[in-house]
Scaffold this active site. Structure first.
Site, PDB file in Angstrom:
ATOM      1  N   THR A  21      -0.271   4.659   5.099  1.00 57.48           N
ATOM      2  CA  THR A  21      -1.578   4.034   5.249  1.00 57.48           C
ATOM      3  C   THR A  21      -1.662   3.164   6.484  1.00 57.48           C
ATOM      4  O   THR A  21      -2.690   2.549   6.734  1.00 57.48           O
ATOM      5  CB  THR A  21      -1.919   3.185   4.018  1.00 57.48           C
ATOM      6  OG1 THR A  21      -0.778   2.406   3.667  1.00 57.48           O
ATOM      7  CG2 THR A  21      -2.296   4.069   2.850  1.00 57.48           C
ATOM      8  N   GLY A  22      -0.585   3.083   7.236  1.00 59.81           N
ATOM      9  CA  GLY A  22      -0.671   2.352   8.501  1.00 59.81           C
ATOM     10  C   GLY A  22      -0.068   0.961   8.456  1.00 59.81           C
ATOM     11  O   GLY A  22      -0.412   0.116   9.281  1.00 59.81           O
ATOM     12  N   LYS A  23       0.828   0.704   7.524  1.00 60.48           N
ATOM     13  CA  LYS A  23       1.423  -0.631   7.439  1.00 60.48           C
ATOM     14  C   LYS A  23       2.293  -0.924   8.659  1.00 60.48           C
ATOM     15  O   LYS A  23       2.188  -1.985   9.267  1.00 60.48           O
ATOM     16  CB  LYS A  23       2.252  -0.758   6.145  1.00 60.48           C
ATOM     17  CG  LYS A  23       1.394  -0.579   4.898  1.00 60.48           C
ATOM     18  CD  LYS A  23       2.178  -0.759   3.616  1.00 60.48           C
ATOM     19  CE  LYS A  23       3.180   0.358   3.351  1.00 60.48           C
ATOM     20  NZ  LYS A  23       2.567   1.692   3.205  1.00 60.48           N
ATOM     21  N   THR A  24       3.122   0.044   9.010  1.00 54.80           N
ATOM     22  CA  THR A  24       3.961  -0.139  10.195  1.00 54.80           C
ATOM     23  C   THR A  24       3.089  -0.272  11.436  1.00 54.80           C
ATOM     24  O   THR A  24       3.312  -1.133  12.288  1.00 54.80           O
ATOM     25  CB  THR A  24       4.886   1.079  10.372  1.00 54.80           C
ATOM     26  OG1 THR A  24       5.502   1.367   9.121  1.00 54.80           O
ATOM     27  CG2 THR A  24       5.941   0.809  11.410  1.00 54.80           C
ATOM     28  N   GLY A  80       0.822  -1.207   0.000  1.00 51.52           N
ATOM     29  CA  GLY A  80       0.000   0.000   0.000  1.00 51.52           C
ATOM     30  C   GLY A  80       0.848   1.245   0.000  1.00 51.52           C
ATOM     31  O   GLY A  80       2.034   1.199   0.315  1.00 51.52           O
ATOM     32  N   GLU A 110      -1.134  31.987 -11.043  1.00 54.46           N
ATOM     33  CA  GLU A 110      -2.143  31.145 -10.392  1.00 54.46           C
ATOM     34  C   GLU A 110      -3.495  31.270 -11.087  1.00 54.46           C
ATOM     35  O   GLU A 110      -4.228  30.289 -11.202  1.00 54.46           O
ATOM     36  CB  GLU A 110      -2.272  31.497  -8.905  1.00 54.46           C
ATOM     37  CG  GLU A 110      -0.993  31.384  -8.087  1.00 54.46           C
ATOM     38  CD  GLU A 110      -0.287  30.044  -8.223  1.00 54.46           C
ATOM     39  OE1 GLU A 110      -0.956  29.034  -8.545  1.00 54.46           O
ATOM     40  OE2 GLU A 110       0.941  29.999  -8.031  1.00 54.46           O
TER      41      GLU A 110
HETATM   42  P1  ADP Z   1       3.193   3.258   6.577  1.00 58.07           P
HETATM   43  O1  ADP Z   1       4.023   2.280   7.339  1.00 58.07           O
HETATM   44  O2  ADP Z   1       2.106   2.618   5.797  1.00 58.07           O
HETATM   45  O3  ADP Z   1       3.972   4.240   5.763  1.00 58.07           O
HETATM   46  P2  ADP Z   1       2.614   4.225   9.204  1.00 58.07           P
HETATM   47  O4  ADP Z   1       2.099   2.986   9.840  1.00 58.07           O
HETATM   48  O5  ADP Z   1       4.018   4.578   9.488  1.00 58.07           O
HETATM   49  O6  ADP Z   1       2.407   4.155   7.634  1.00 58.07           O
HETATM   50  O7  ADP Z   1       1.661   5.427   9.569  1.00 58.07           O
HETATM   51  C1  ADP Z   1       2.132   6.617  10.111  1.00 58.07           C
HETATM   52  C2  ADP Z   1       1.171   7.149  11.133  1.00 58.07           C
HETATM   53  O8  ADP Z   1      -0.076   7.508  10.545  1.00 58.07           O
HETATM   54  C3  ADP Z   1       0.811   6.147  12.190  1.00 58.07           C
HETATM   55  O9  ADP Z   1       1.735   6.158  13.242  1.00 58.07           O
HETATM   56  C4  ADP Z   1      -0.569   6.596  12.644  1.00 58.07           C
HETATM   57  O10 ADP Z   1      -0.460   7.642  13.580  1.00 58.07           O
HETATM   58  C5  ADP Z   1      -1.156   7.172  11.379  1.00 58.07           C
HETATM   59  N1  ADP Z   1      -1.993   6.174  10.695  1.00 58.07           N
HETATM   60  C6  ADP Z   1      -1.758   5.676   9.460  1.00 58.07           C
HETATM   61  N2  ADP Z   1      -2.717   4.795   9.117  1.00 58.07           N
HETATM   62  C7  ADP Z   1      -3.566   4.727  10.160  1.00 58.07           C
HETATM   63  C8  ADP Z   1      -4.758   3.970  10.424  1.00 58.07           C
HETATM   64  N3  ADP Z   1      -5.268   3.121   9.513  1.00 58.07           N
HETATM   65  N4  ADP Z   1      -5.373   4.147  11.606  1.00 58.07           N
HETATM   66  C9  ADP Z   1      -4.880   5.001  12.510  1.00 58.07           C
HETATM   67  N5  ADP Z   1      -3.761   5.722  12.335  1.00 58.07           N
HETATM   68  C10 ADP Z   1      -3.101   5.612  11.174  1.00 58.07           C
HETATM   69 ZN    ZN Z   2       2.370  27.003 -11.058  1.00 54.93          ZN
END
Ligand code: ADP
Ligand code: ZN
Length: 640
Positions: free
Chosen positions: A198-201, A194, A417
């Site tokens: 998006t919250g993978k970590t 993804g 703009e």
């Molecule tokens: P990725 O690993 O996909 O790049 P992260 O897990 O590092 O994204 O997300 C960064 C931060 O964004 C998280 O620490 C959290 O605070 C927020 N976040 C991202 N996705 C979610 C989610 N589905 N629900 C809640 N918080 C989220």
């Molecule tokens: Zn421009």
């Protein structure tokens, strides 16, 4: 690494010996000085043969009348000073402390430093450390503990399907015996696919948190080093570490950095990466699923991964983690607003509706910014207006009102703009224009933001072409108004944006009939990057560049003819921007028609969006990528 450690060992040993040698020779500053017994010394004194004597604690260095130096040691508690003086010797004394503790300390200092250095390096090599000169082979996997905050599934919102698919892993980690008893087959690895943020970590951490197991994290790029073999040995170490701590989760972020397709596009190039990847594959095959180590990897480019990684027994479970839809966004906002007191007018659903394309990370950022805005004005809760302002900030960067623009810069920006906005409004497939501003924000002097009405899932060729036209409209506008020779560097960012879009159209999306449906992206990355490209003929390269150029030129022409055709509207909008500085989508439409705006009075106050919801109801952008028409600008010279 055995090697590195050995070398370090011998180096330190050598230095120690050197220091020892120094210490002992240092104890005898002048080797030729003869040592005599105390009684001989007393005799010499009594005979008046001593001309000078230097008393240094228990040591006495004395000189006889021939000028020869001798040393003797005083017995405990004996003082010879009076005796020396009575016999006509000159007596010098060294400051007392010099001889005591300090001397000892001074002579041991090199040891202490050496031992310190040794311990430091040994520690680093023992893992724990973060690599560095001696740490080569050690994996850089970091252990996140409860100190870093326990994350559970409750903290992850809006990606329920992904969560469900991973629940099984939690079950397994909680109770591995149960699973192996039943002969259930547990995945060794899961791949989360993804876009960024998006919250993978977060998801991977939540699995560890739910199961109560350790969580190791490492980035794929940590494996990729200059030296051949280092990455592979890091992989080995990582697995060793993981097995010791089983059951546990190992999270490999950006696995594409190591996991790229072997061979293709890199003409035999990258041995190191291939070795690392091979080692990863070997390790993944080399442990049993029931050992309790689960590898979770994340990427947003599954297409470039080596297929071997995706085979059964490796990352055979794949979970898509998309940007959240409107419901998901509302839930994510809810999660992050849990600890934030909200005013009665805040409706998270409206905010969710106004933020298509925002990732979870963007939304977390939005809530945080809103809270900061409320805090700045000393409010105890966050109101809708804070969210509105925060949204602008997250989308467009912070306002930089303090930046002083000359009248000329301002005028140019306004026309630039206005050009984006007019073309954007004229082309049906462009996203609705949400805001235009000539207040510097982020790195840009001004920008036009357009937001899709719905969550956008894919792009069609005509949409891309129109978007390109809107992007090129800034430059077209400047040229039309001020002439070719007066173009500012404002369009630089636009040109960059247009080029990358046009490249994607030609190279990846097969939108050029001439080039056809061949994915040349990898080859392209090859020849623009450091590694030599693969088998793309010079002819093909030329054709690709021609097509990219053609798309951009055509877009420019489209923009130009629209502006010429709508010159009056263009002019009115530019003047409107000069007057009001920021205009919302509705206001732009009115200004274009020549209708008056009912703004309060003061010129430069932010339009008060008291009736915010109507504005918010107009949706949003692809954040992260620059807002459309944002003047990715080079900073102007600050002018006094
Ligand atoms: P990725 O690993 O996909 O790049 P992260 O897990 O590092 O994204 O997300 C960064 C931060 O964004 C998280 O620490 C959290 O605070 C927020 N976040 C991202 N996705 C979610 C989610 N589905 N629900 C809640 N918080 C989220
Ligand atoms: Zn421009």
């Amino acid at each position: 690494m055995g090697n590195a450690r050995n070398i370090a060992f011998w180096v330190v040993l050598f230095l120690l010996i050197l220091a020892l040698f120094n210490l002992f020779s240092g104890g005898q500053p002048n080797m030729s000085t003869r040592t005599v017994s105390f009684s001989d010394f007393v005799e010499a004194v009594d005979n008046g043969e001593v001309s000078t004597a230097t008393i240094d604690g228990e040591r006495v260095v004395f000189r006889d009348e021939t000028g020869t130096d001798f040393v003797t040691i005083l017995p405990d508690g004996v003082d010879v000073t009076d005796r020396l003086i009575e016999n006509g010797a000159t007596v010098n004394a060294r400051p007392q402390e010099q001889s005591g503790f300090t001397t000892v300390l001074m002579s041991f200092l090199p040891f202490i430093i050496l031992i310190g250095v040794w311990i430091y390096f040994m520690n680093r090599m023992q893992g724990g450390g973060r690599g560095g000169a001696m740490g080569f082979g050690k994996s850089r996997a970091k252990l996140l503990t409860e100190k870093h905050g326990r994350v559970t599934f409750d903290d992850v919102a809006g990606i329920d399907e992904a969560k469900e698919e991973l629940e099984e892993i939690v079950e397994f980690l909680r109770n591995p015996q149960k699973f192996s008893r039943l002969g259930g087959k547990i995945p060794k690895g899961a791949l989360l696919v993804g876009p960024p943020g998006t919250g993978k970590t977060l998801l991977a951490r939540a699995i560890a948190g739910e199961a109560g197991v350790p969580f190791f994290t490492i980035s794929g790029s940590d494996f990729v080093e200059m030296f051949v073999g280092v990455g592979a040995s890091r992989v080995r170490d990582m697995f060793e570490q993981a097995k010791k701590n089983a059951p546990c989760i190992v999270f490999i972020d950006e696995i594409d950095a190591v996991g790229r397709h072997r061979g293709a596009g890199y003409g035999g190039g990258n041995d190191e990466r291939e070795q690392t990847l091979n080692q990863l594959l070997v390790e993944m095959d080399g442990f049993e699923a029931n050992e309790g180590v689960i590898i979770i990897a994340a990427t947003n480019r599954k297409d470039v991964l080596d297929p071997a990684l995706l085979r059964p027994g490796r990352f055979d479970r794949q979970v898509t983690v998309p940007n959240p839809d409107i419901k998901g966004r509302e839930k994510i906002l809810g999660v992050h607003a849990r600890k934030t007191p909200l005013g009665p007018d805040v409706d998270l659903r409206i905010i969710a509706r106004g933020t298509p394309g925002f990732s979870g990370a963007d939304l977390a950022n939005l809530v945080n910014e809103a809270a900061l805005m409320a805090a700045r004005v000393g409010r105890r809760f966050v109101v809708m207006e804070d969210f509105e302002n925060a949204k602008d900030k997250v989308m467009m960067g912070a306002e930089r009102r303090s930046m002083v623009l000359t009248a000329e810069q301002k005028e140019k920006t306004a026309y630039h703009e206005a050009g984006h906005a007019i073309v954007g409004l004229s082309l049906p497939k462009c996203d609705p224009v949400y805001k235009a501003t000539i207040i510097p924000r982020g790195g840009a002097l001004g920008m036009v933001v357009s937001l899709p009405e719905i969550d956008r899932l894919n792009w069609h060729k005509s949409e891309c072409e129109q978007k390109l036209a809107m992007t090129m409209a800034g430059k077209a506008a400047e040229i039309m108004k001020f002439g070719e020779e007066n173009v500012s560097n404002g369009p630089a960012g636009d040109i960059q944006q247009a080029s990358s879009l046009a490249r994607a159209m030609v190279l990846r999306w097969g939108m050029s009939d001439k080039v056809g449906n061949i994915d040349y992206a990898e080859a392209h990355e090859g020849y623009s990057g450091q590694t030599p490209g693969f088998s793309v003929s010079a002819h093909t390269k030329e054709m690709i560049e021609d097509e990219v150029k053609r798309f951009i030129d055509e877009a420019y022409q489209t923009a130009k003819s629209i502006l010429e055709e709508k010159e009056d509207e263009f002019e009115r909008l530019a003047q409107g921007l000069l007057e009001y500085e920021t205009l919302t989508g509705d206001e732009i439409k009115r200004v274009i028609k020549g209708e008056p705006l009912d703004r309060g009075d003061d010129e430069d106050d932010e339009p008060t969006q008291g009736s915010a919801p109507s504005v918010t109801a107009i949706p949003k952008t692809k954040p992260r990528s620059k807002p459309t028409g944002g003047d990715g600008g080079l900073e102007p010279e600050p002018t006094a």
